[in-house]
Design an enzyme around this catalytic site. Structure first.
Site, PDB file in Angstrom:
ATOM      1  CG  HIS A 287      -2.069   0.831   1.275  1.00  0.00           C
ATOM      2  ND1 HIS A 287      -2.462   1.626   0.239  1.00  0.00           N
ATOM      3  CD2 HIS A 287      -2.941   1.125   2.292  1.00  0.00           C
ATOM      4  CE1 HIS A 287      -3.514   2.352   0.597  1.00  0.00           C
ATOM      5  NE2 HIS A 287      -3.813   2.075   1.848  1.00  0.00           N
ATOM      6  CG  HIS A 328      -4.240   0.847  -8.089  1.00  0.00           C
ATOM      7  ND1 HIS A 328      -5.570   0.814  -7.787  1.00  0.00           N
ATOM      8  CD2 HIS A 328      -3.657   1.680  -7.193  1.00  0.00           C
ATOM      9  CE1 HIS A 328      -5.788   1.603  -6.756  1.00  0.00           C
ATOM     10  NE2 HIS A 328      -4.644   2.146  -6.368  1.00  0.00           N
ATOM     11  CG  ASP A 384       3.032   4.474  -3.762  1.00  0.00           C
ATOM     12  OD1 ASP A 384       3.052   5.553  -3.169  1.00  0.00           O
ATOM     13  OD2 ASP A 384       2.244   3.552  -3.484  1.00  0.00           O
TER      14      ASP A 384
HETATM   15  N1  ACO Z   1       4.735  -6.664 -10.577  1.00  0.00           N
HETATM   16  C1  ACO Z   1       4.632  -7.868 -11.194  1.00  0.00           C
HETATM   17  N2  ACO Z   1       3.470  -8.560 -11.263  1.00  0.00           N
HETATM   18  C2  ACO Z   1       2.379  -8.002 -10.690  1.00  0.00           C
HETATM   19  C3  ACO Z   1       2.436  -6.746 -10.043  1.00  0.00           C
HETATM   20  C4  ACO Z   1       3.664  -6.081 -10.006  1.00  0.00           C
HETATM   21  N3  ACO Z   1       3.769  -4.893  -9.413  1.00  0.00           N
HETATM   22  N4  ACO Z   1       1.203  -6.448  -9.553  1.00  0.00           N
HETATM   23  C5  ACO Z   1       0.404  -7.463  -9.889  1.00  0.00           C
HETATM   24  N5  ACO Z   1       1.126  -8.413 -10.589  1.00  0.00           N
HETATM   25  C6  ACO Z   1       0.602  -9.639 -11.176  1.00  0.00           C
HETATM   26  C7  ACO Z   1       0.302 -10.698 -10.129  1.00  0.00           C
HETATM   27  O1  ACO Z   1       1.409 -11.554  -9.913  1.00  0.00           O
HETATM   28  C8  ACO Z   1      -0.867 -11.414 -10.761  1.00  0.00           C
HETATM   29  O2  ACO Z   1      -0.368 -12.263 -11.766  1.00  0.00           O
HETATM   30  P1  ACO Z   1      -1.084 -13.688 -12.081  1.00  0.00           P
HETATM   31  O3  ACO Z   1      -2.429 -13.318 -12.640  1.00  0.00           O
HETATM   32  O4  ACO Z   1      -0.177 -14.366 -13.057  1.00  0.00           O
HETATM   33  O5  ACO Z   1      -1.182 -14.402 -10.770  1.00  0.00           O
HETATM   34  C9  ACO Z   1      -1.646 -10.308 -11.446  1.00  0.00           C
HETATM   35  O6  ACO Z   1      -0.657  -9.297 -11.756  1.00  0.00           O
HETATM   36  C10 ACO Z   1      -2.743  -9.696 -10.592  1.00  0.00           C
HETATM   37  O7  ACO Z   1      -2.164  -9.280  -9.360  1.00  0.00           O
HETATM   38  P2  ACO Z   1      -2.931  -9.296  -7.975  1.00  0.00           P
HETATM   39  O8  ACO Z   1      -1.926  -9.361  -6.870  1.00  0.00           O
HETATM   40  O9  ACO Z   1      -4.011 -10.318  -7.984  1.00  0.00           O
HETATM   41  O10 ACO Z   1      -3.624  -7.882  -8.020  1.00  0.00           O
HETATM   42  P3  ACO Z   1      -4.182  -7.095  -6.777  1.00  0.00           P
HETATM   43  O11 ACO Z   1      -5.259  -6.223  -7.268  1.00  0.00           O
HETATM   44  O12 ACO Z   1      -4.519  -8.011  -5.648  1.00  0.00           O
HETATM   45  O13 ACO Z   1      -2.918  -6.239  -6.283  1.00  0.00           O
HETATM   46  C11 ACO Z   1      -1.386  -4.508  -5.900  1.00  0.00           C
HETATM   47  C12 ACO Z   1      -2.769  -4.898  -6.449  1.00  0.00           C
HETATM   48  C13 ACO Z   1      -1.259  -4.991  -4.441  1.00  0.00           C
HETATM   49  C14 ACO Z   1      -1.253  -2.993  -5.901  1.00  0.00           C
HETATM   50  C15 ACO Z   1      -0.292  -5.167  -6.796  1.00  0.00           C
HETATM   51  O14 ACO Z   1      -0.389  -4.684  -8.111  1.00  0.00           O
HETATM   52  C16 ACO Z   1       1.123  -4.926  -6.261  1.00  0.00           C
HETATM   53  O15 ACO Z   1       1.570  -5.687  -5.386  1.00  0.00           O
HETATM   54  N6  ACO Z   1       1.844  -3.870  -6.771  1.00  0.00           N
HETATM   55  C17 ACO Z   1       3.161  -3.546  -6.266  1.00  0.00           C
HETATM   56  C18 ACO Z   1       3.048  -2.794  -4.953  1.00  0.00           C
HETATM   57  C19 ACO Z   1       2.557  -1.388  -5.151  1.00  0.00           C
HETATM   58  O16 ACO Z   1       3.051  -0.648  -6.010  1.00  0.00           O
HETATM   59  N7  ACO Z   1       1.596  -0.992  -4.293  1.00  0.00           N
HETATM   60  C20 ACO Z   1       1.057   0.378  -4.296  1.00  0.00           C
HETATM   61  C21 ACO Z   1      -0.359   0.390  -4.825  1.00  0.00           C
HETATM   62  S1  ACO Z   1      -0.944   2.032  -4.869  1.00  0.00           S
HETATM   63  C22 ACO Z   1      -1.275   2.360  -3.269  1.00  0.00           C
HETATM   64  O17 ACO Z   1      -1.630   1.573  -2.445  1.00  0.00           O
HETATM   65  C23 ACO Z   1      -1.086   3.714  -2.850  1.00  0.00           C
END
Ligand code: ACO
Length: 449
Positions: A287, A328, A384
């Site tokens: 987050h 996201h 971010d």
């Molecule tokens: N890098 C690589 N792969 C990713 C990323 C990433 N940053 N984010 C998602 N994926 C992939 C997952 O592995 C998944 O792949 P799969 O379908 O093969 O299993 C798919 O994309 C979907 O990801 P989920 O984790 O199911 O998506 P969710 O909506 O639960 O997660 C989140 C969203 C937590 C923001 C995620 O994208 C992430 O971890 N990003 C990196 C951390 C980040 O930048 N967080 C800040 C968000 S903005 C905020 O809170 C202010």
């Protein structure tokens, strides 16, 4: 509208007479052959309407199962609108880019809380109320002194904002609008002071008290960077950029931190305890903590040439290793906040000198946006991805980035909390579970186990 009206909600929340309009879902339960009509309003069915669906009369009834709230609305809200597919973000109907271009953060905080932008008189009064609440109780300063020199600034912020609940017992009167207004002023005014003191403590530097002659962002910069022995004048480009960053981070509907705010607040805890809960949720690297992780990641990559190898590692890691600042839950398009920050970065770097990590970030974005793995999963830069580069350029240590997020998000948290308290449909947040553990069994004494 007066200040005392803070966060009043119109009484009619929605309740479109769905069945009259034949907006209903027909469900056939194949277990029994029975057919049910469930009303649809706002493209939503009420999960509680599923409870009538039973096999035997004494069954509990059907529930919906939705870990991580992937498709469950927990509230109705009039504060922030996001269309994740189109990359749209609006506060109270105003597009985020118009607010970032034309407003100060304090105007936007007022908008989130009261529903309308302030006129000049309201704005002057609001600014005065915030400015005159920026000092913190001296015991909070001592409390801050108790932390180890290397304590994480977010840990200090969470603990000290929670400690404010002990200093303002009137905050427990959450149903009294004047008390809510008072705590709102205190929280928005004192968060920068707590954040700056946490930073100064971690740097072993003396605290700088608030200066009422400065704007919200300037005062924060002054408390961060002023040396007792020297005068300090915040650079107008930097203070403007910080103010815009505050606007962009002010609210984001039902994200993890806001959900925590509403959830803790739903038990009628005081707003300081609820903000501490929300800030704790924000702290996590998935987050608000992601801005810190982005900088660590860029430093670890080290150079533009190493970007393709890093992307390969992320793809092969199959979710184990993530491209921080990408992806996201809601945005499946470029995060509109990231667009604004990216544009603003150049203005800041003209003053501070270019952040050497910028080239790595740009290369990472360029390659990721063309790569099938990221394209298929609709992973774009989020807020971010670029914010940390600006924070670093203005002299903030990486560990303090998330406190810079928590300061403006406080106005969104309080707006959402106020809306929740005045929503007659809201109750204590208490999800159900699907129990998959053992059925009843008999106790076995210790010598027989
Ligand atoms: N890098 C690589 N792969 C990713 C990323 C990433 N940053 N984010 C998602 N994926 C992939 C997952 O592995 C998944 O792949 P799969 O379908 O093969 O299993 C798919 O994309 C979907 O990801 P989920 O984790 O199911 O998506 P969710 O909506 O639960 O997660 C989140 C969203 C937590 C923001 C995620 O994208 C992430 O971890 N990003 C990196 C951390 C980040 O930048 N967080 C800040 C968000 S903005 C905020 O809170 C202010």
């Amino acid at each position: 509208m007066t200040i005392g009206d803070v966060m009043e909600m119109p009484k009619t929340l929605d309740t479109v007479p769905a069945l009259e309009k034949a907006e209903a879902l027909t469900i056939t339960d194949r277990r029994t052959g029975r057919v049910y009509e469930v009303p649809i309003a706002n493209d939503t069915i009420r999960a509680i309407d599923l409870r009538q669906i039973k096999v035997k009369p004494d069954d509990f009834g059907l529930m919906s199962y939705d870990p991580a709230f992937m498709n469950t609305a927990s509230c109705k809200s009039r504060i922030t609108f996001i269309d994740g597919d189109k990359g749209i973000l609006r506060y109270r109907g105003y597009p985020i880019d118009q607010l970032a271009e034309n407003c100060t953060y304090l105007e936007v905080a007022y908008l989130l809380l009261y529903g309308e932008l302030p006129n000049s008189k309201q704005y002057q009064e609001w600014k005065r109320n915030i400015t005159f609440h920026t000092m913190i109780h001296e015991s909070l300063k001592k409390f801050m002194d108790g932390f180890n020199y290397d304590a994480h600034p977010m840990g200090m912020l969470i603990a000290t904002v929670a400690a404010m609940s002990t200093l303002y017992p009137d905050a427990h009167n959450i149903h009294d609008p004047s008390s809510r207004t008072k705590q709102t002023h205190r929280l928005i005014a004192k968060m920068p002071t707590l954040a700056a003191f946490a930073y100064r403590h971690s740097m072993g530097m003396p605290y700088v008290y608030p200066d009422n002659s400065l704007s919200y962002a300037e005062n924060f910069l002054n408390m961060l960077f002023k040396m007792p022995s020297e005068s300090y004048k915040p650079n107008p480009v930097i203070s403007k950029a910080l103010d815009v960053l505050f606007i962009l981070h002010a609210d984001h509907e039902q994200n993890c931190g806001t959900n925590a705010m509403r959830s803790v607040g739903s038990s009628h805890a005081d707003p300081y305890s609820s903000v501490a809960g929300a800030a704790a949720a924000l702290y996590g690297p998935l987050h608000g903590g992601a801005n810190e992780e982005v900088l660590k990641m860029l430093a670890e990559i080290g150079s533009k040439e190493k970007v393709p190898a890093f992307i390969k590692e992320v793809k092969e890691g199959k979710g184990e290793k993530r491209l921080m600042g990408f992806g996201h839950r809601v945005y499946k398009n470029y995060d509109p906040r990231a667009k604004i920050i990216k544009r603003m970065a150049d203005e800041v770097f003209d003053v501070t000198g270019k952040n050497p990590l910028l080239d790595i970030a740009l290369e990472l974005e360029r390659i990721a946006l063309q790569d099938d793995y990221f394209v298929k999963r609709k992973l774009y830069p989020n807020v971010d991805f670029y914010s940390g580069l600006i924070y670093q350029a203005i002299g903030m240590p990486t560990a303090a980035f998330t406190v810079l997020f928590a300061i403006p998000r406080t106005s969104g948290w309080i707006a959402q909390w106020g809306e929740m308290l005045q929503d007659p449909e809201q109750k204590i947040a208490r999800p159900r579970q699907v129990y998959i553990g053992l059925d009843e069994r008999q106790f076995v004494p210790i010598d027989k186990r």
